[in-house]
Design an enzyme around this catalytic site. Structure first.
Site, PDB file in Angstrom:
ATOM      1  N   SER A 142       9.569 -48.888  50.556  1.00  0.00           N
ATOM      2  CA  SER A 142       8.686 -49.317  49.478  1.00  0.00           C
ATOM      3  C   SER A 142       9.396 -50.399  48.659  1.00  0.00           C
ATOM      4  O   SER A 142       9.775 -51.428  49.223  1.00  0.00           O
ATOM      5  CB  SER A 142       8.272 -48.112  48.624  1.00  0.00           C
ATOM      6  OG  SER A 142       7.272 -48.463  47.705  1.00  0.00           O
ATOM      7  N   ASP A 299      -1.301 -47.038  55.547  1.00  0.00           N
ATOM      8  CA  ASP A 299      -0.735 -47.528  54.285  1.00  0.00           C
ATOM      9  C   ASP A 299      -1.573 -48.704  53.793  1.00  0.00           C
ATOM     10  O   ASP A 299      -1.534 -49.796  54.368  1.00  0.00           O
ATOM     11  CB  ASP A 299       0.723 -47.961  54.508  1.00  0.00           C
ATOM     12  CG  ASP A 299       1.441 -48.311  53.212  1.00  0.00           C
ATOM     13  OD1 ASP A 299       0.766 -48.504  52.180  1.00  0.00           O
ATOM     14  OD2 ASP A 299       2.679 -48.388  53.239  1.00  0.00           O
ATOM     15  N   HIS A 332       1.213 -44.507  52.517  1.00  0.00           N
ATOM     16  CA  HIS A 332       2.439 -45.130  52.026  1.00  0.00           C
ATOM     17  C   HIS A 332       3.530 -44.108  51.736  1.00  0.00           C
ATOM     18  O   HIS A 332       4.711 -44.388  51.909  1.00  0.00           O
ATOM     19  CB  HIS A 332       2.133 -45.939  50.759  1.00  0.00           C
ATOM     20  CG  HIS A 332       3.322 -46.672  50.221  1.00  0.00           C
ATOM     21  ND1 HIS A 332       3.902 -47.723  50.878  1.00  0.00           N
ATOM     22  CD2 HIS A 332       4.063 -46.475  49.093  1.00  0.00           C
ATOM     23  CE1 HIS A 332       4.941 -48.165  50.185  1.00  0.00           C
ATOM     24  NE2 HIS A 332       5.057 -47.427  49.098  1.00  0.00           N
TER      25      HIS A 332
END
Length: 358
Positions: A142, A299, A332
């Site tokens: 991330s 995601d 995600h």
């Protein structure tokens, strides 16, 4: 092991500000090899601390606990794993929640503008503190998947390998739009007081709302349907999914600082690898031997197309690059939840590089 690394003072930041007497918090597992060439430098997402796995000092499970340790994917019998708390965060590193040593008062809204490159400078400071000249792998997910690129751009030759999970070379308009709404939620809280809120009365409602919005973007619609469907609330709301969001928001507001959140969120939006020059040339100068880029099909925040584009950049730069597509309902957040899938990808990749380079 837990530790605190000093930053150079003054530390000149990417966007023009300076920090004095700054520090970066870190934790580590395993030991450096004799050649000091087996360190995995791990950068976090926006909100985690450096506590990625249990330590003797802190036996609580960390956010990557199933993946770090003896015999695990990041095998601490082979590797020295070092996780840094981002500069600008609120878990031991200097950030808006810290006191400015020049005034003795909390930085708050006066903290200088932060960039992901500054987080990478904090990681380099930790390596210097530990007397490690070159890392084996720069790793992150991330926000951390973006910081590894910033680190490679700022410190060419600093790593042999790179692992980027659900990151990007530059934020998309979609991700920027979502994060800007989250920041607006914080700023609109009457308790925010234009940034001058006292430490004992932070803007909890705005921060909780921002986290609720974030939680929806971190998970997939399919997972929410499977977990909650249209089940009724047990806490006086309409639906169980609303209870879940309320719990996530309250938990985040209890542990994170609003100013830290705003700074890190903006830093993610503003990062662009191309600001350092042609991305292929930047990555070529980084002199990486290999890379692994992992994307998650569901995601919506850091799309699979972004991961494929990053892998293509690395390959164009001459880096031996593997691109893995993970199909996970958790979207995600898969790197924080779907440990079995990540173990299956990371274990052989790290094992092969341990044999080749240690």
């Amino acid at each position: 092991m837990s530790g605190i690394a000093p930053l150079p003072t003054p530390l000149r930041l990417q966007r023009g500000g300076e920090l004095f007497e700054g520090v970066v918090a870190f934790e580590s597992w395993g030991s450096p090899s004799t050649a000091r060439d087996n360190t995995i430098l791990l950068y976090t997402g926006l909100s985690p601390s450096a506590h990625a796995a249990a330590t003797p000092d802190d036996p609580r499970p960390g956010w990557w606990d199933p993946l770090i340790g003896p015999g695990r994917a990041l095998d601490t019998d082979r590797y020295h794993v070092v996780c840094v708390n981002s500069l600008g965060s609120c878990f031991g590193s200097t950030g808006p929640a810290s006191n400015d040593p020049r005034t003795g008062r909390r930085y708050g809204k006066d903290f200088p503008e932060l960039a992901l490159e500054d987080i990478a400078r904090g990681g380099r400071a930790v390596l210097d503190h530990l007397d490690i000249e070159q890392t084996h792998t720069l790793a992150g997910a991330s926000q951390g998947g973006m910081v590894v690129l910033a680190h490679a751009a700022l410190f060419p030759g600093d790593a042999q390998h790179l692992l980027s999970i659900s990151g990007t070379a530059a934020a998309t308009p979609y991700a920027i739009a979502l994060r800007s709404i989250q920041r607006d939620a914080v700023a609109a809280d009457p308790a925010f007081l234009q940034g001058d809120y006292p430490t004992d009365a932070p803007p909890r409602n705005g921060l909780a709302l921002a986290r609720k919005i974030g939680t929806v973007t971190y998970r997939s619609a399919d997972e929410l349907q499977q977990r909650f469907g249209r089940a009724p609330s047990r806490e006086g709301r309409d639906f169980a999914v609303q209870d879940h969001l309320a719990q996530q928001g309250a938990r985040f507001a209890d542990r994170f600082d609003a100013h830290c959140y705003l700074q890190l969120s903006r830093a993610m939006d503003r990062f662009d690898l191309a600001a350092h020059g042609d991305p292929v040339q930047v990555l070529r100068r980084a002199a990486l031997r290999s890379a692994l880029v992992i994307g998650v099909r569901r995601d919506a925040l850091f799309t699979l197309a972004e991961q494929a584009a990053l892998a293509a950049l690395l390959r164009a730069a001459g880096v031996d690059t593997e691109f893995a597509e993970l199909d996970s309902l958790t979207g995600h957040d898969a790197f924080l939840v779907d440990f079995a899938s990540f173990d299956a990808l990371l274990r052989p990749w790290f094992a092969a590089r341990a044999h080749a380079s240690l």
